[in-house]
Design an enzyme around this catalytic site. Structure first.
Site, PDB file in Angstrom:
ATOM      1  N   LYS A 115       0.833  -1.214   0.000  1.00 50.15           N
ATOM      2  CA  LYS A 115       0.000   0.000   0.000  1.00 50.15           C
ATOM      3  C   LYS A 115       0.867   1.263   0.000  1.00 50.15           C
ATOM      4  O   LYS A 115       0.506   2.269  -0.606  1.00 50.15           O
ATOM      5  CB  LYS A 115      -0.937   0.015   1.218  1.00 50.15           C
ATOM      6  CG  LYS A 115      -2.017  -1.055   1.193  1.00 50.15           C
ATOM      7  CD  LYS A 115      -3.172  -0.692   0.283  1.00 50.15           C
ATOM      8  CE  LYS A 115      -4.388  -1.547   0.477  1.00 50.15           C
ATOM      9  NZ  LYS A 115      -4.414  -2.748  -0.312  1.00 50.15           N
ATOM     10  N   LYS A 197      -5.780 -14.155 -11.418  1.00 51.50           N
ATOM     11  CA  LYS A 197      -7.188 -14.429 -11.118  1.00 51.50           C
ATOM     12  C   LYS A 197      -8.022 -13.175 -11.321  1.00 51.50           C
ATOM     13  O   LYS A 197      -7.485 -12.076 -11.430  1.00 51.50           O
ATOM     14  CB  LYS A 197      -7.321 -14.949  -9.682  1.00 51.50           C
ATOM     15  CG  LYS A 197      -6.762 -14.021  -8.627  1.00 51.50           C
ATOM     16  CD  LYS A 197      -6.943 -14.571  -7.220  1.00 51.50           C
ATOM     17  CE  LYS A 197      -6.515 -13.520  -6.209  1.00 51.50           C
ATOM     18  NZ  LYS A 197      -6.943 -13.753  -4.871  1.00 51.50           N
ATOM     19  N   LYS A 200     -11.143  -7.187  -8.601  1.00 50.89           N
ATOM     20  CA  LYS A 200     -12.091  -6.065  -8.609  1.00 50.89           C
ATOM     21  C   LYS A 200     -11.548  -4.898  -9.426  1.00 50.89           C
ATOM     22  O   LYS A 200     -12.287  -4.124  -9.995  1.00 50.89           O
ATOM     23  CB  LYS A 200     -12.337  -5.583  -7.172  1.00 50.89           C
ATOM     24  CG  LYS A 200     -13.346  -6.425  -6.408  1.00 50.89           C
ATOM     25  CD  LYS A 200     -13.620  -5.781  -5.060  1.00 50.89           C
ATOM     26  CE  LYS A 200     -14.641  -6.566  -4.261  1.00 50.89           C
ATOM     27  NZ  LYS A 200     -14.893  -5.997  -2.959  1.00 50.89           N
TER      28      LYS A 200
END
Length: 335
Positions: A115, A197, A200
Site C-alpha cells: 500500500k 485471477k 475487482k
C-alpha cells in the site's frame, strides 16, 4: 463446543463490484456457513477509508455490496450482516489493541509495504494499523473461525498474536482465530485473459462482474483468445483453451462440458460455438443475481432494515465482549 456455537467472522470491503471470483471464492461459502454457525459478516467501510478517504461514493458502494451478497443467498435473518462503522465498540477495542502492537511489526506487513508503494502520498496511521483494526473486528465477537484467502493469512497470524498478547497480559478473554473454509481448496477463478485471477480492479475486461449486463458478458467472452483448433486427436489443451473449460466447470451442465471435451478430442470443436455456449451459461448464472441485487438495492426501506437488524445483533455481541474486556483490564472504576 458444538458446531452451532462456533462463531465465524468475515469482512467484505465496500470497494469495487463483486465478481465471479468473489462468489466462488467467498460468498458461496458464507451462504453455507450461515446455516451451520453463528456468523458475523461485516462490510468494512472504516477499512476503506485508509485508501479511499473520499466518502462521496461510500453509501452507494455499501448498498451495492449488501444487495449483491443478499442476492447471492446471504440471509440477514440467519447471519449478522452489518456495517463496521455502526459498531462503536470496535473503535474502543482497536484503541486498546494498539497499545499491544509494535510499530516495527506493523511496518513489516506485506500489505502495508504494498500500500505504501501504491499510495505514497497517503501513508496514514490507519494504513499502518490496519491489521490491528482487523483484529478488533474479529475478536470483538470472540470469533474462532475466519474465512480468509491466502493473501490474508499474515493478517490472521497477527490477529492471533494480538489476541494472545491481550490474554497473556489481562487474562483469558479471546479464543485464537483460525483460518476456515470447510477444509476445501479455495477456488481461484482465472481472469479471462489468463493472467492471474479475476480482480475487482486490475483488468475490468478480463473480469466477469455480478452486475454485468448480458451484452457485457457476451462481449468479454467473445474476446477471449482461441485458435484454429487442435491438429491431432486427444492433444493437450493450451492454457488459453483450458481456460474456457475451467469457466464452464463453474456454470455449465456436465453434459455440455462432456460434449465440448469430446469435440476437442475429436478435432471437431468450433470455438465460436464454445464461446456462445459459455456466454449463455454465464448469463443464466449471473443474470438472476444481477437482477435480484438491483431490486434489493432500489428498496431503500429494506436496505435500512437489513443494516439496522445486522447492527443490532453485532452491537449486542460487541457490548458483551467489551464489558469482559474492561473488567479484565481493570477499567471498571465503579465496581
Amino acid at each position: 463446543m458444538g458446531k452451532q456455537q462456533e462463531i465465524v467472522m468475515s469482512g467484505i470491503r465496500p470497494t469495487g463490484f463483486l465478481h465471479l471470483g468473489n462468489y466462488f471464492g467467498a460468498v458461496r461459502n458464507y451462504v453455507r456457513m450461515q446455516s451451520d454457525y453463528t456468523c458475523y459478516f461485516m462490510v468494512a467501510d472504516l477499512h476503506s477509508l485508509t485508501t479511499h478517504p473520499d466518502t462521496s461514493e461510500l453509501k452507494t458502494n455499501i448498498y451495492r455490496v449488501l444487495s449483491e451478497n443478499i442476492a447471492c443467498g446471504l440471509d440477514p435473518d440467519k447471519a449478522a450482516f452489518y456495517c463496521q462503522s455502526h459498531i462503536f465498540e470496535t473503535s474502543e477495542l482497536y484503541l486498546y489493541l494498539n497499545m499491544l502492537a509494535y510499530v516495527g511489526e506493523l511496518e513489516k506487513t506485506v500489505t502495508f509495504k504494498d500500500k505504501v508503494r501504491q499510495h505514497e502520498n497517503n501513508v496514514n496511521a490507519g494504513l499502518l494499523t490496519y491489521p490491528v483494526l482487523q483484529t478488533a473486528d474479529i475478536i470483538l465477537h470472540r470469533a474462532s473461525l475466519v474465512p480468509v484467502g491466502k493473501d490474508q493469512e499474515q493478517h490472521l497470524e497477527m490477529a492471533r498474536n494480538f489476541a494472545n498478547r491481550f490474554n497473556h497480559r489481562y487474562g483469558d478473554v479471546f479464543p485464537e482465530p483460525k483460518a476456515f473454509n470447510y477444509g476445501e481448496e479455495l477456488i481461484k477463478v482465472p481472469s479471462l485473459d489468463g493472467k492471474g485471477k479475476m480482480s475487482k480492479s486490475e483488468n475490468q475486461n478480463a473480469t466477469l462482474y455480478l452486475s454485468d449486463t448480458d451484452e457485457d458478458i457476451t462481449k468479454k467472452i467473445k474476446k477471449m483468445k482461441s485458435d484454429s483448433g487442435p491438429a491431432e486427436k486427444n492433444s493437450a489443451k493450451p492454457d488459453y483453451i483450458e481456460l474456457f473449460f475451467s469457466l464452464m466447470q463453474l456454470v455449465s451442465p456436465a453434459e455440455v462440458i462432456e460434449k465440448y471435451e469430446a469435440d476437442y478430442n475429436n478435432c471437431t470443436i468450433r470455438y465460436g460455438d464454445l464461446k456462445q455456449q459459455l456466454a449463455e451459461d454465464m448469463i443464466r448464472f449471473i443474470g438472476p443475481i444481477r437482477d435480484k441485487a438491483e431490486q434489493i438495492r432500489n428498496d431503500e426501506k429494506y436496505m435500512k432494515d437489513v443494516m439496522e437488524k445486522g447492527a443490532g445483533k453485532a452491537r449486542k455481541s460487541a457490548r458483551e465482549t467489551m464489558e469482559i474486556v474492561r473488567n479484565a483490564m481493570g477499567l471498571n472504576y465503579f465496581a
